[in-house]
Design an enzyme around this catalytic site. Structure first.
Site, PDB file in Angstrom:
ATOM      1  N   HIS A  66     -59.795  -4.873 -26.611  1.00  0.00           N
ATOM      2  CA  HIS A  66     -60.321  -6.081 -27.271  1.00  0.00           C
ATOM      3  C   HIS A  66     -61.303  -5.594 -28.348  1.00  0.00           C
ATOM      4  O   HIS A  66     -60.935  -4.809 -29.221  1.00  0.00           O
ATOM      5  CB  HIS A  66     -60.944  -6.970 -26.186  1.00  0.00           C
ATOM      6  CG  HIS A  66     -61.326  -8.350 -26.611  1.00  0.00           C
ATOM      7  ND1 HIS A  66     -60.976  -8.909 -27.807  1.00  0.00           N
ATOM      8  CD2 HIS A  66     -62.061  -9.317 -25.969  1.00  0.00           C
ATOM      9  CE1 HIS A  66     -61.456 -10.144 -27.890  1.00  0.00           C
ATOM     10  NE2 HIS A  66     -62.127 -10.412 -26.785  1.00  0.00           N
ATOM     11  N   HIS A 120     -51.378  -7.280 -31.890  1.00  0.00           N
ATOM     12  CA  HIS A 120     -52.214  -8.409 -31.479  1.00  0.00           C
ATOM     13  C   HIS A 120     -51.390  -9.330 -30.610  1.00  0.00           C
ATOM     14  O   HIS A 120     -50.195  -9.506 -30.860  1.00  0.00           O
ATOM     15  CB  HIS A 120     -52.718  -9.167 -32.721  1.00  0.00           C
ATOM     16  CG  HIS A 120     -53.891 -10.023 -32.432  1.00  0.00           C
ATOM     17  ND1 HIS A 120     -53.774 -11.299 -31.942  1.00  0.00           N
ATOM     18  CD2 HIS A 120     -55.214  -9.776 -32.545  1.00  0.00           C
ATOM     19  CE1 HIS A 120     -54.983 -11.804 -31.766  1.00  0.00           C
ATOM     20  NE2 HIS A 120     -55.870 -10.902 -32.120  1.00  0.00           N
ATOM     21  N   ASP A 169     -59.776  -5.019 -36.268  1.00  0.00           N
ATOM     22  CA  ASP A 169     -60.539  -3.808 -35.957  1.00  0.00           C
ATOM     23  C   ASP A 169     -60.106  -2.589 -36.755  1.00  0.00           C
ATOM     24  O   ASP A 169     -60.766  -1.550 -36.688  1.00  0.00           O
ATOM     25  CB  ASP A 169     -60.396  -3.489 -34.458  1.00  0.00           C
ATOM     26  CG  ASP A 169     -61.153  -4.488 -33.616  1.00  0.00           C
ATOM     27  OD1 ASP A 169     -62.238  -4.899 -34.043  1.00  0.00           O
ATOM     28  OD2 ASP A 169     -60.654  -4.869 -32.546  1.00  0.00           O
TER      29      ASP A 169
END
Ligand code: ACO
Length: 422
Positions: free
Chosen positions: A268, A307, A363
């Site tokens: 995450h 994702h 990210d």
């Protein structure tokens, strides 16, 4: 037979059931009436990791993962990143509309009023070891704040909830900066409430002997944009944790400590830290093909890719890529961006990633910007948690007001032994 319904035939019994559809979905509890015989418990849906289970109705954030769309309260993320500030976006998430001038001034003043933390919190944080992970310090400190605000337990009182939300949004940068200073063996710097939300955060991170910290406006704005992008993302792992813990009516500090703990994991919010480690390990562009080959053999994951919801380019990653150039103009170019762009190029033309619809997520590029600004990878997830506070609290508030809210309590499919005697 109603058009907006689903007809199910139970082939065990031959019985047919008509289940109503609301917003195109069935209620899982409606399955329970489907029984093989009188003693049967009834049908449940088996859904580990909640791949296809809506646990709430929400009016906060919309994502279309196939098209790469993200909107807060209807506003596209790209427009917010271009035209709004983080505090405006936080207000939007919490209250449902963008603030007018007076509302923003009041909200900003309320946040500024609560940026200081109790002196005992400082002592508490001084107790951490010098090499404690900043994210672990953050999670523990959020939970510890519960001990300073016993009134936070009155979760049925809307005014208390609002005050706690203001407190948390205001104090997160302070706690995060203290964790950073502690790691670096530096004295804590008190908030400077003349400064903007991000400029004050930079002040608490980086002020040394100068009488007043001057934040570079380009970097303060870049950080503000990154905060906007990270502010909410509907029912992700950490927000779901916030809702699950909050559903037991735990106070918001404790619920948010749970949410932040969820965020810390490498699958995450912890992925941004792992991306930088991965790029460091790859080292140079000529090592990328070998690395990609090991990913394809299932030996490791390409961190910052893939994702659960986006099966297209993450719209946040696009904005971050654009923001990188403005940051590098101030800090100098982080050469790691060249490795990242090459990884992206190779991955996006490789059948393995194309077939699985794996694209860069939020990210992938954020860590490279953070590093250029002077952060070490251990701080990256903390930088994610600060803005996500607004999202967590908006969902918590929505849940507190939702008449359908009950304590979260999933079912299981028990496959263990039947009763046996000792
Ligand atoms: N690298 C290589 N292969 C991957 C990756 C990756 N990053 N992500 C998914 N895959 C592969 C899986 O191995 C699987 O392949 P298979 O069908 O041959 O078994 C397929 O793609 C589907 O992946 P799942 O794991 O089923 O997807 P899921 O939705 O469960 O996981 C997740 C999503 C956790 C984000 C995953 O893509 C991942 O681990 N990515 C790397 C970590 C990361 O960047 N996390 C940050 C997400 S953004 C955020 O939380 C803020």
């Amino acid at each position: 037979m109603a058009n907006d319904s689903l007809t199910i035939t139970d082939n065990r019994t031959g019985k047919t059931y008509e289940l109503p559809l609301k917003h195109g979905n069935i209620k899982a509890m409606d399955l329970r009436q489907i029984k093989a015989d009188e003693k049967d418990f009834g049908v449940m849906s088996y859904d580990p990791a909640f791949l296809n289970t809506a646990a709430c109705e929400s009016r906060i954030t919309f994502i279309d993962g196939d098209q790469g769309i993200l909107r807060y309260r209807g506003y596209p993320i790209e427009q917010l990143a271009e035209k709004a500030t983080y505090l405006e976006s936080a207000y939007l998430l919490l209250y449902g509309s963008l603030p007018d001038k007076d509302q923003l001034a009041t909200f900003t003043a309320r946040i500024a009023k609560h940026t200081f933390i109790h002196e005992n919190m400082k002592k508490f944080m001084e107790g951490f070891r010098y090499d404690a992970h900043p994210m672990s310090m953050l999670v523990s400190s959020i939970a510890a704040m519960s001990t300073f605000y016993p009134d936070a337990r009155n979760v049925d009182d809307p005014e208390v909830r609002e005050l706690m939300a203001i407190r948390l949004i205001a104090k997160m940068p302070t706690i995060a900066a203290y964790a950073y200073r502690h790691t670096n063996g530096l004295p804590f710097v008190y908030p400077d409430n003349d400064l903007s939300y991000t400029a004050n955060f930079m002040n608490m991170l980086w002020k040394m002997a100068e009488p007043k910290f001057q934040a570079n406006p380009v970097l303060a704005r870049a950080l503000d944009i990154l905060f906007i992008l990270h502010a909410d993302h509907e029912q992700n792992c950490s927000t779901s944790t916030m809702r699950v813990v909050g559903s037991s009516q735990a106070d918001p500090f404790l619920a948010m400590a749970g949410a932040a703990a969820s965020l810390s994991g490498p699958l995450h919010g912890g992925a941004n830290e792992e991306v930088l480690r991965m790029i460091d390990e790859i080292g140079t562009v000529d090592h990328i093909p070998d690395f990609i080959a090991s990913v394809k053999q299932g030996e490791r994951k390409l961190m910052g890719f893939g994702h659960r919801v986006y099966k297209n380019y993450d719209p946040r990653a696009k904005v971050i890529k654009e923001t990188a150039d403005s940051v590098f103009a101030v800090t100098g170019r982080n050469p790691k961006v060249d490795i990242a762009r090459e990884i992206e190029k190779i991955a996006l033309s490789d059948e393995y990633f194309v077939k699985r619809r794996l694209y860069p997520n939020v990210d992938f590029y954020s860590g490279i910007i953070y590093e250029a600004m002077g952060f070490r990878p251990e701080m990256f997830t903390v930088l994610f948690a600060i803005p996500r506070t607004a999202g967590w609290l908006s969902h918590w508030e929505e849940q507190c007001k939702d008449g359908d809210t009950k304590i979260s309590r999933p079912r299981q499919v028990y496959l263990g032994p039947d009763q046996r005697d000792i």
